[in-house]
Enzyme design. Structure first.
Site, PDB file in Angstrom:
ATOM      1  N   GLU A 105      -1.295  -1.361  -4.763  1.00 30.11           N
ATOM      2  CA  GLU A 105      -2.499  -0.566  -5.000  1.00 30.11           C
ATOM      3  C   GLU A 105      -2.195   0.515  -6.032  1.00 30.11           C
ATOM      4  OE1 GLU A 105      -5.353   2.419  -2.474  1.00 30.11           O
ATOM      5  OE2 GLU A 105      -4.673   0.589  -1.488  1.00 30.11           O
ATOM      6  N   ASP A 143       0.877  -1.162   0.000  1.00 31.27           N
ATOM      7  CA  ASP A 143       0.000   0.000   0.000  1.00 31.27           C
ATOM      8  C   ASP A 143       0.921   1.220   0.000  1.00 31.27           C
ATOM      9  OD1 ASP A 143      -2.242   1.730   0.281  1.00 31.27           O
ATOM     10  OD2 ASP A 143      -1.924   1.781   2.449  1.00 31.27           O
ATOM     11  N   ASP A 201      -2.409   1.060   7.528  1.00 31.67           N
ATOM     12  CA  ASP A 201      -1.557   0.884   6.349  1.00 31.67           C
ATOM     13  C   ASP A 201      -1.218  -0.593   6.131  1.00 31.67           C
ATOM     14  OD1 ASP A 201      -1.225   3.667   5.526  1.00 31.67           O
ATOM     15  OD2 ASP A 201      -0.126   3.900   7.410  1.00 31.67           O
TER      16      ASP A 201
END
Length: 176
Positions: free
Chosen positions: A66, A7, A138
């Site tokens: 992502e 991420d 996160d």
């Protein structure tokens, strides 16, 4: 198969490592890479080095990251894209294939809703991986990326094997 999920973020990059065997998912590790408040090139190097260290430590078979969503502030979007680029460079330097998923696809794969909030992601990641507590936001997002890839990998490989190359993803759905 060991999957590393990322991420990306300029200040904090989340990571999650899971093991997939058949349909079972098992948690290996998660956490964050913190790049601090230095100048941009130094912060990008921290992300690059951190991701390269993760690939050396956990020896994943593949990785997923992502995609950048377009933000109201174009400068923030650009900085996030640079952080994401540093992370991708770290992954490919470890000879990993890198899959990319939109935030909506990830949320859909983990929670069943493409509009899930952070708390829902944390709870579902903890449930799917049988964690004793909630991971940080996160780390949960990065584990969600890995879970999304684990669930999508076999389907996408089967589609590719049929030669149906005209199919693509649109709004988190496979269309022809």
């Amino acid at each position: 198969m060991i999957i590393l999920g990322i991420d990306p973020g300029l200040r904090t990059t989340g990571f999650g490592v899971i093991h997939k065997q058949g349909t079972k998912l098992r948690y290996i590790a998660s956490g964050t890479i913190k790049s601090g408040d230095g100048d941009l090139p130094t912060r990008l190097k921290v992300i690059l080095d951190g991701v390269m260290e993760l690939t050396a430590t956990y020896q994943p078979d593949c990785a997923a990251i992502e995609q950048v969503y377009v933000n109201v502030n174009p400068q923030s979007t650009l900085l996030l894209g640079q952080a994401r680029g540093a992370a991708i460079c770290g992954l490919v330097s470890g000879a990993l294939s890198v899959a990319e998923y939109s935030p909506t696809q990830i949320k859909q794969a983990v929670t069943g809703s493409g509009r899930a909030v952070k708390e829902q992601m944390q709870m579902m990641v903890a449930r799917l991986l049988a964690l004793p507590g909630l991971p940080g936001t996160d780390a949960a997002d990065a584990l969600g990326v890995a879970i999304c890839h684990a669930n999508s990998h076999d389907t996408l490989a089967a589609i590719a094997a049929t030669g149906m190359t005209q199919l693509h993803m649109k709004r988190g759905r496979l269309v022809g």
